[in-house]
Design an enzyme around this catalytic site. Structure first.
Site, PDB file in Angstrom:
ATOM      1  N   LYS A 113      43.984  56.727  60.570  1.00 17.70           N
ATOM      2  CA  LYS A 113      44.554  56.120  61.781  1.00 17.70           C
ATOM      3  C   LYS A 113      45.344  54.890  61.360  1.00 17.70           C
ATOM      4  O   LYS A 113      44.778  53.864  61.001  1.00 17.70           O
ATOM      5  CB  LYS A 113      43.455  55.725  62.778  1.00 17.70           C
ATOM      6  CG  LYS A 113      44.076  55.488  64.158  1.00 17.70           C
ATOM      7  CD  LYS A 113      43.542  54.313  64.920  1.00 17.70           C
ATOM      8  CE  LYS A 113      44.073  52.967  64.634  1.00 17.70           C
ATOM      9  NZ  LYS A 113      45.438  52.655  65.072  1.00 17.70           N
ATOM     10  N   GLU A 124      38.402  45.152  54.198  1.00 19.62           N
ATOM     11  CA  GLU A 124      39.292  44.134  53.621  1.00 19.62           C
ATOM     12  C   GLU A 124      39.918  43.389  54.788  1.00 19.62           C
ATOM     13  O   GLU A 124      40.608  44.000  55.609  1.00 19.62           O
ATOM     14  CB  GLU A 124      40.388  44.779  52.755  1.00 19.62           C
ATOM     15  CG  GLU A 124      39.887  45.311  51.425  1.00 19.62           C
ATOM     16  CD  GLU A 124      39.261  44.244  50.544  1.00 19.62           C
ATOM     17  OE1 GLU A 124      39.500  43.038  50.756  1.00 19.62           O
ATOM     18  OE2 GLU A 124      38.489  44.623  49.651  1.00 19.62           O
ATOM     19  N   CYS A 139      47.956  39.473  53.542  1.00 16.57           N
ATOM     20  CA  CYS A 139      46.587  38.937  53.540  1.00 16.57           C
ATOM     21  C   CYS A 139      46.387  37.988  52.372  1.00 16.57           C
ATOM     22  O   CYS A 139      45.541  37.103  52.419  1.00 16.57           O
ATOM     23  CB  CYS A 139      45.582  40.077  53.479  1.00 16.57           C
ATOM     24  SG  CYS A 139      45.911  41.189  52.130  1.00 16.57           S
ATOM     25  N   GLU A 172      42.905  31.679  59.859  1.00 10.58           N
ATOM     26  CA  GLU A 172      44.059  32.461  59.414  1.00 10.58           C
ATOM     27  C   GLU A 172      45.125  32.493  60.508  1.00 10.58           C
ATOM     28  O   GLU A 172      44.819  32.758  61.665  1.00 10.58           O
ATOM     29  CB  GLU A 172      43.626  33.894  59.092  1.00 10.58           C
ATOM     30  CG  GLU A 172      44.758  34.719  58.504  1.00 10.58           C
ATOM     31  CD  GLU A 172      44.371  36.179  58.260  1.00 10.58           C
ATOM     32  OE1 GLU A 172      43.843  36.818  59.180  1.00 10.58           O
ATOM     33  OE2 GLU A 172      44.611  36.657  57.139  1.00 10.58           O
TER      34      GLU A 172
HETATM   35  P1  NAP Z   1      43.722  44.605  63.306  1.00  9.20           P
HETATM   36  O1  NAP Z   1      44.187  44.209  64.632  1.00  9.20           O
HETATM   37  O2  NAP Z   1      42.297  44.383  62.952  1.00  9.20           O
HETATM   38  O3  NAP Z   1      44.074  46.163  63.162  1.00  9.20           O
HETATM   39  C1  NAP Z   1      43.802  46.875  61.988  1.00  9.20           C
HETATM   40  C2  NAP Z   1      43.608  48.331  62.338  1.00  9.20           C
HETATM   41  O4  NAP Z   1      42.416  48.469  63.125  1.00  9.20           O
HETATM   42  C3  NAP Z   1      44.730  48.921  63.185  1.00  9.20           C
HETATM   43  O5  NAP Z   1      44.944  50.260  62.829  1.00  9.20           O
HETATM   44  C4  NAP Z   1      44.151  48.834  64.581  1.00  9.20           C
HETATM   45  O6  NAP Z   1      44.709  49.741  65.509  1.00  9.20           O
HETATM   46  C5  NAP Z   1      42.717  49.179  64.307  1.00  9.20           C
HETATM   47  N1  NAP Z   1      41.797  48.806  65.373  1.00  9.20           N
HETATM   48  C6  NAP Z   1      41.945  47.854  66.325  1.00  9.20           C
HETATM   49  N2  NAP Z   1      40.857  47.854  67.148  1.00  9.20           N
HETATM   50  C7  NAP Z   1      40.027  48.819  66.706  1.00  9.20           C
HETATM   51  C8  NAP Z   1      38.766  49.313  67.127  1.00  9.20           C
HETATM   52  N3  NAP Z   1      38.122  48.809  68.187  1.00  9.20           N
HETATM   53  N4  NAP Z   1      38.205  50.347  66.435  1.00  9.20           N
HETATM   54  C9  NAP Z   1      38.832  50.865  65.366  1.00  9.20           C
HETATM   55  N5  NAP Z   1      40.036  50.448  64.924  1.00  9.20           N
HETATM   56  C10 NAP Z   1      40.622  49.429  65.573  1.00  9.20           C
HETATM   57  O7  NAP Z   1      44.564  43.930  62.134  1.00  9.20           O
HETATM   58  P2  NAP Z   1      46.155  43.864  61.995  1.00  9.20           P
HETATM   59  O8  NAP Z   1      46.660  42.919  63.013  1.00  9.20           O
HETATM   60  O9  NAP Z   1      46.722  45.248  61.953  1.00  9.20           O
HETATM   61  O10 NAP Z   1      46.328  43.259  60.538  1.00  9.20           O
HETATM   62  C11 NAP Z   1      46.311  41.895  60.279  1.00  9.20           C
HETATM   63  C12 NAP Z   1      45.004  41.503  59.640  1.00  9.20           C
HETATM   64  O11 NAP Z   1      44.759  42.342  58.521  1.00  9.20           O
HETATM   65  C13 NAP Z   1      45.001  40.097  59.095  1.00  9.20           C
HETATM   66  O12 NAP Z   1      43.790  39.464  59.410  1.00  9.20           O
HETATM   67  C14 NAP Z   1      45.099  40.295  57.583  1.00  9.20           C
HETATM   68  O13 NAP Z   1      44.556  39.265  56.813  1.00  9.20           O
HETATM   69  C15 NAP Z   1      44.350  41.563  57.407  1.00  9.20           C
HETATM   70  N6  NAP Z   1      44.711  42.242  56.162  1.00  9.20           N
HETATM   71  C16 NAP Z   1      43.818  42.207  55.145  1.00  9.20           C
HETATM   72  C17 NAP Z   1      44.136  42.821  53.937  1.00  9.20           C
HETATM   73  C18 NAP Z   1      43.158  42.800  52.806  1.00  9.20           C
HETATM   74  O14 NAP Z   1      43.283  43.628  51.920  1.00  9.20           O
HETATM   75  N7  NAP Z   1      42.191  41.901  52.808  1.00  9.20           N
HETATM   76  C19 NAP Z   1      45.366  43.463  53.784  1.00  9.20           C
HETATM   77  C20 NAP Z   1      46.251  43.462  54.851  1.00  9.20           C
HETATM   78  C21 NAP Z   1      45.908  42.859  56.054  1.00  9.20           C
HETATM   79  P3  NAP Z   1      45.922  49.264  66.465  1.00  9.20           P
HETATM   80  O15 NAP Z   1      47.034  48.958  65.570  1.00  9.20           O
HETATM   81  O16 NAP Z   1      46.141  50.444  67.324  1.00  9.20           O
HETATM   82  O17 NAP Z   1      45.412  48.056  67.212  1.00  9.20           O
END
Ligand code: NAP
Length: 485
Positions: A175, A250, A284, A385
């Protein structure tokens, strides 16, 4: 005409059971709909897991080098579409075309790297204490794994989860993030064109809120690998561990760069600008805190301001642009809110800080790269963050103070030091609480063949990428085999 994209389930491109769709919008030009995707629901997830479960035994029975061949072929196909895949990524995520091209190349490298793992997949052979007993471990796939990916590396992150999962003999339900689902679809298409058997890879788009529970509750699910925010990751952890699922998270970071007094300041400024602002700070591993020894703080600030003001912000498809837009309006507002909060709490705006408007800027979510001076550890900008092009500058009285500030956050993803003082560099490497540590390099810009992951609240579970990635996607069995005569 706007392209419409379907889910990929059981080897077929299919519409969602919900019959609803959502648009993928270009953040540099909101008039442009990059594509229309399926707004899936629980029934789509159920179908995807059923297909994955059905395909898994035959896929696991295929010799691993043959599984690897599909990844090699997919890499070749993706490489033949490098320019169009990179252009798609810039259009949906906003990063510049050179950044997007680099990311697609990285996804290609990852497919090749794990294709090669098909002919390795090492395990142990360990001598027995007993005569005629031969002992070894077997690596077994887990079964069906669920992958949930974020928008900021929309090709590389799906690739670095898919490739080890598949080569190890698992089947997958992916997904991708709703803000950038097209880049992952290009990898799925490449695997399909490589001839991967039906059901081995399944791709379902839609809001995480609408499909997340159905994924976590599916009885075929054996492991979940998630990259994204701490908020969502921690919620998934609670659900997954209740079922004793294997889980890998992550998540966020508040990554420091420590600049010691012996540093070359032009080099330090260039390194910080790269780490903090490229990809609009939406990495990230981006640096969001520069912790600078007092003796060089003012001259470094001067150099940083000059370099930051020289950056060109705009549509990442145009030549010469350094920084694209924020990914959407909500992220743009988060960036601006944190800049305002920091100033209210006493930080000084040194440059940037505004939304860019006028002309083509009006069509996108452009924010100026921002330097905030005089930040202290108690401020929210030093602890939370932002995920945008905002760098907090903090004064350290000495090395010990710098270490204290660098480690004084709940995150532990990446960290850098800029210094040629070998003794302090060694101490930093040993004492910094981060999973990815760089010396005289930006905090961001890691390579595909090395393990990736953080510590503290940034990550949970086994490492991704490199040789360690296979551990998450396999289970070890121990065999004692006695040969009798
Ligand atoms: P996010 O809002 O947590 O979304 C990540 C994924 O989770 C998306 O596919 C999202 O779907 C899905 N999701 C949201 N709610 C969910 C739920 N209730 N159940 C299952 N899946 C769900 O994060 P983001 O805004 O895409 O990414 C930014 C964050 O990612 C930042 O905090 C960044 O630091 C972190 N990040 C970390 C790394 C690492 O390796 N540490 C790498 C890259 C990014 P939708 O898009 O449909 O909401």
């Amino acid at each position: 005409m706007t392209s419409h994209y379907l889910n990929f389930v059981g080897g077929q491109w299919v519409p969602s059971h919900t019959k609803r769709t959502f648009p993928d919008i270009n953040p540099a030009n909101t008039d442009e709909v990059v594509g229309v995707f399926q707004a899936s629901g629980p029934d789509d997830i159920t179908a995807a897991f059923a297909a994955a479960a059905c395909a898994q035994p035959a896929w696991a029975a295929l010799p691993a080098p043959r599984r690897g061949e599909y990844l090699f072929k997919a890499a070749e196909i993706l490489e033949s579409q490098l320019t169009s895949a990179a252009t798609d990524m810039t259009r949906e995520e906003g990063k510049t075309l050179p950044e997007a091209t680099g990311e697609v190349k990285r996804a290609i490298n990852i497919l090749r790297y794990f294709g090669g793992e098909g002919s390795r997949l090492f395990s142990y052979q360990i001598p027995s204490e007993r005569e005629n007993v031969f002992c070894f471990t077997l690596r077994k796939p887990l079964g069906v794994v669920g992958l949930i990916t974020p928008w900021n590396f929309p090709s590389a992150i799906p690739a670095w989860k898919l490739a080890p999962a598949l080569v190890a003999g698992n089947t997958v339900v992916l997904k991708p993030a709703s803000l950038a689902p097209l880049s992952a679809l290009r990898i799925v298409e490449a695997l399909e064109r490589a001839g991967i058997p039906a059901g081995v890879i399944n791709y379902v788009t839609g809001s995480g809120g609408a499909v997340g529970d159905a994924m976590l509750e599916n009885t075929s699910l054996k492991a979940i690998s998630f990259t994204g925010s701490c908020e969502v990751g921690n919620r998934l952890y609670d659900k997954a561990t209740r079922r004793r699922l294997r889980v890998q998270l992550e998540m966020g970071g508040k990554n420091p760069t420590v600049v010691l007094a012996d540093a070359n300041l032009d080099f330090a400024a260039a390194t910080l600008v790269n780490a903090a602002f490229f990809s609009t700070g939406q990495k990230c591993t981006a640096c969001s805190r520069a912790i600078v020894e007092r003796a060089v703080y003012e001259p470094l600030v001067e150099r940083l301001v000059a370099r930051t003001r020289a950056l060109k912000i705009g549509n990442g498809l145009e030549a010469g642009i350094d920084i694209g837009p924020a990914v959407d309006e909500s992220q743009l507002n988060t960036d601006l809110e944190y800049i305002a909060i920091a100033q209210r709490e006493g930080a000084k705006l040194l440059c940037g800080g505004r939304r860019l408007t006028g002309g083509a800027y009006d069509k996108g979510f452009f924010v100026e790269p921002t330097l905030l001076g005089g930040v202290t550890p108690d401020m929210r900008i030093a602890q939370e963050e932002v995920f945008g092009p905002v760098l907090a500058l903090m004064v350290a009285e000495d090395f010990e103070d710098a270490m204290r500030q660098a480690n004084g956050v709940r995150f532990g993803l990446s960290a850098a030091i800029i210094s040629n003082d070998i003794s302090r560099v060694h101490q930093f490497v040993n004492r910094i609480e981060a999973g990815l540590i760089t010396v005289n390099l930006p905090t961001a810009g890691v390579e595909y063949q090395l393990p990736f992951g953080g510590t503290k609240e940034s990550s949970f579970g086994m490492r991704e990428q490199g040789p360690l990635a296979l551990d998450f996607y396999t289970e070890s069995r121990t065999v004692y085999l006695k040969h009798t005569v």
